[in-house]
Write a protein that holds these residues in place. Sequence first.
Motif, PDB file in Angstrom:
ATOM      1  N   UNK A 164      61.080 -40.204 -21.722  1.00  0.00           N
ATOM      2  CA  UNK A 164      60.632 -39.727 -20.410  1.00  0.00           C
ATOM      3  C   UNK A 164      59.696 -38.537 -20.559  1.00  0.00           C
ATOM      4  N   UNK A 165      60.011 -37.660 -21.501  1.00  0.00           N
ATOM      5  CA  UNK A 165      59.273 -36.405 -21.616  1.00  0.00           C
ATOM      6  C   UNK A 165      57.868 -36.582 -22.182  1.00  0.00           C
ATOM      7  N   UNK A 166      57.514 -37.775 -22.632  1.00  0.00           N
ATOM      8  CA  UNK A 166      56.174 -37.993 -23.170  1.00  0.00           C
ATOM      9  C   UNK A 166      55.110 -37.752 -22.111  1.00  0.00           C
ATOM     10  N   UNK A 167      55.255 -38.347 -20.956  1.00  0.00           N
ATOM     11  CA  UNK A 167      54.179 -38.366 -19.962  1.00  0.00           C
ATOM     12  C   UNK A 167      53.931 -37.016 -19.299  1.00  0.00           C
ATOM     13  N   UNK A 168      54.876 -36.089 -19.409  1.00  0.00           N
ATOM     14  CA  UNK A 168      54.698 -34.801 -18.728  1.00  0.00           C
ATOM     15  C   UNK A 168      53.791 -33.858 -19.502  1.00  0.00           C
ATOM     16  N   UNK A 169      53.416 -34.235 -20.724  1.00  0.00           N
ATOM     17  CA  UNK A 169      52.542 -33.386 -21.530  1.00  0.00           C
ATOM     18  C   UNK A 169      51.074 -33.727 -21.274  1.00  0.00           C
ATOM     19  N   UNK A 170      50.596 -33.382 -20.103  1.00  0.00           N
ATOM     20  CA  UNK A 170      49.200 -33.652 -19.766  1.00  0.00           C
ATOM     21  C   UNK A 170      48.714 -32.670 -18.713  1.00  0.00           C
ATOM     22  N   UNK A 171      47.414 -32.363 -18.779  1.00  0.00           N
ATOM     23  CA  UNK A 171      46.769 -31.565 -17.739  1.00  0.00           C
ATOM     24  C   UNK A 171      46.038 -32.443 -16.731  1.00  0.00           C
ATOM     25  N   UNK A 172      46.102 -33.753 -16.935  1.00  0.00           N
ATOM     26  CA  UNK A 172      45.336 -34.663 -16.086  1.00  0.00           C
ATOM     27  C   UNK A 172      46.095 -35.090 -14.840  1.00  0.00           C
ATOM     28  N   UNK A 182      62.351 -31.777  -8.028  1.00  0.00           N
ATOM     29  CA  UNK A 182      63.569 -32.419  -8.536  1.00  0.00           C
ATOM     30  C   UNK A 182      63.485 -32.698 -10.028  1.00  0.00           C
ATOM     31  N   UNK A 183      62.330 -33.167 -10.476  1.00  0.00           N
ATOM     32  CA  UNK A 183      62.191 -33.647 -11.845  1.00  0.00           C
ATOM     33  C   UNK A 183      61.282 -32.751 -12.682  1.00  0.00           C
ATOM     34  N   UNK A 184      61.471 -32.834 -13.992  1.00  0.00           N
ATOM     35  CA  UNK A 184      60.491 -32.267 -14.912  1.00  0.00           C
ATOM     36  C   UNK A 184      59.198 -33.060 -14.731  1.00  0.00           C
ATOM     37  N   UNK A 185      58.122 -32.377 -14.431  1.00  0.00           N
ATOM     38  CA  UNK A 185      56.840 -33.019 -14.135  1.00  0.00           C
ATOM     39  C   UNK A 185      55.762 -32.354 -14.986  1.00  0.00           C
ATOM     40  N   UNK A 207      64.631 -34.253 -18.026  1.00  0.00           N
ATOM     41  CA  UNK A 207      64.293 -35.171 -16.935  1.00  0.00           C
ATOM     42  C   UNK A 207      64.377 -34.450 -15.599  1.00  0.00           C
ATOM     43  N   UNK A 208      65.454 -33.717 -15.382  1.00  0.00           N
ATOM     44  CA  UNK A 208      65.654 -33.003 -14.118  1.00  0.00           C
ATOM     45  C   UNK A 208      65.257 -31.536 -14.254  1.00  0.00           C
ATOM     46  N   UNK A 209      64.499 -31.037 -13.312  1.00  0.00           N
ATOM     47  CA  UNK A 209      64.186 -29.599 -13.245  1.00  0.00           C
ATOM     48  C   UNK A 209      65.247 -28.869 -12.421  1.00  0.00           C
ATOM     49  N   UNK A 210      66.170 -29.641 -11.847  1.00  0.00           N
ATOM     50  CA  UNK A 210      67.234 -29.048 -11.036  1.00  0.00           C
ATOM     51  C   UNK A 210      68.089 -28.077 -11.841  1.00  0.00           C
ATOM     52  N   UNK A 211      68.256 -28.345 -13.153  1.00  0.00           N
ATOM     53  CA  UNK A 211      69.040 -27.430 -13.987  1.00  0.00           C
ATOM     54  C   UNK A 211      68.398 -26.038 -13.979  1.00  0.00           C
ATOM     55  N   UNK A 212      67.078 -25.973 -14.080  1.00  0.00           N
ATOM     56  CA  UNK A 212      66.388 -24.681 -14.067  1.00  0.00           C
ATOM     57  C   UNK A 212      66.546 -23.983 -12.728  1.00  0.00           C
ATOM     58  N   UNK A 213      66.485 -24.742 -11.651  1.00  0.00           N
ATOM     59  CA  UNK A 213      66.668 -24.145 -10.331  1.00  0.00           C
ATOM     60  C   UNK A 213      68.102 -23.625 -10.184  1.00  0.00           C
TER      61      UNK A 213
END
Length: 425
Positions: A164-172, A182-185, A207-213
Amino acid sequence: MHTQEQIISWATPVFFVLIGLELLVARWRGRAAYRTGDAISSIGLGVISQVVGVFAKLLSIGIYAWVAAHAALWKLPADHLAVWVIALLAYDFLYYWLHRAGHEVNILWAAHVVHHQSEHYNLSTALRQTGSGVLLGWLFYLPMALAGIPVEVFVPVALVDLLYQFWVHTEQVGRLGWFDRVFCSPSNHRVHHAVNERYLDRNYGGILILWDRLFGTFVEEDDADRPVYGTRAPLRSWNPLWANAEVYWAAAKDAWHARHWRDKALVWLKPPGWRPADVAARFPKPAFDMRRERFDPPMSHALIAYSLLQFALLLAMTTQFLGLSARASLPALLGYAAYLVGSLTVLGALMEGRRGARWAEAVRVLGTALLPWLTGRWFGIAQLDPRMAFGLLLAFGLAALALPWLGNARGAELAPVSFQTRDPR
């Protein structure tokens, strides 16, 4: 081939298709996305991580399987959907704490730092993985084994979380509205890779950014404060061995120089950047400069083409290595692993323009061309197909002939970029 290696092998072509798509989109938008040396370095470190993983399953999976079988408080069924959902949530929760600890405890940062060393942010950065994280990372997932989550559930959900974490590494990809909450984006994870003061050590979710919140580590990306990527102690090298060893070496030196035994231990347990006062006074380090130039040794057009071709051949060999891992002997696998790691190290030195790198590369390509042809053998293959032996002879023989013609002058890279001239997203 084991299931884990199969999934990684199946996913690899998808990774490269998406990398190509990202490059095309970035060029269409007139943005800088990739540099050859950085991309080869990042993906090469991912290769080494996969190679190490073949030998480290006793730690990464073996101990988990033993605990789940012999020490679990209860047994959960592997064929129940609720178990899979609970397992994925549990894994992502524990990943948050492993990831956070990797930024707060120096010995864990020494492994995790590899993923942050790139001064670019693109899909190749996602593949930039540590070779030593397996040493301690497995400890964080033992609660799942104690809770009775079977290993045949643990391994797939771990892969899902990783893939899942592959696609979030982009500036595009820009902001995604409710999804970002809600999610890591991509937006959330750009923050995580930034060295800007407001972004430092934030947004650990897989996957979830809720943990950080929930635990107070979330920060939203601010368009007025563009992320600057890398680490506050820049690597400035394409050497994959040094990339994996740099923080261990720095910590070991500080521990050696520390006068007090307590400080010798704290060097490993304190947050990254902490140094004993007496060591910092005797061996000061330069202050971090946000406006430093990115590491980018000059490469000629010919050297860029050569490096990309050799790297493509090494990727093909890595796929073969993963396929052999289930049936080849341990000495053959160790030899093949040493060849792959050594080849990536020499290629990195060549791209840096290191003294002696061309001679080392000449030895490597001539050995790869001649030894299989003369012996009829390859790592893990007692009788090499003559056509394969001839293919190696031809490909690497031509590479040896090309070496003297590789220039050093700066060539046209995928796109020029510097910290001072950042393209807007």
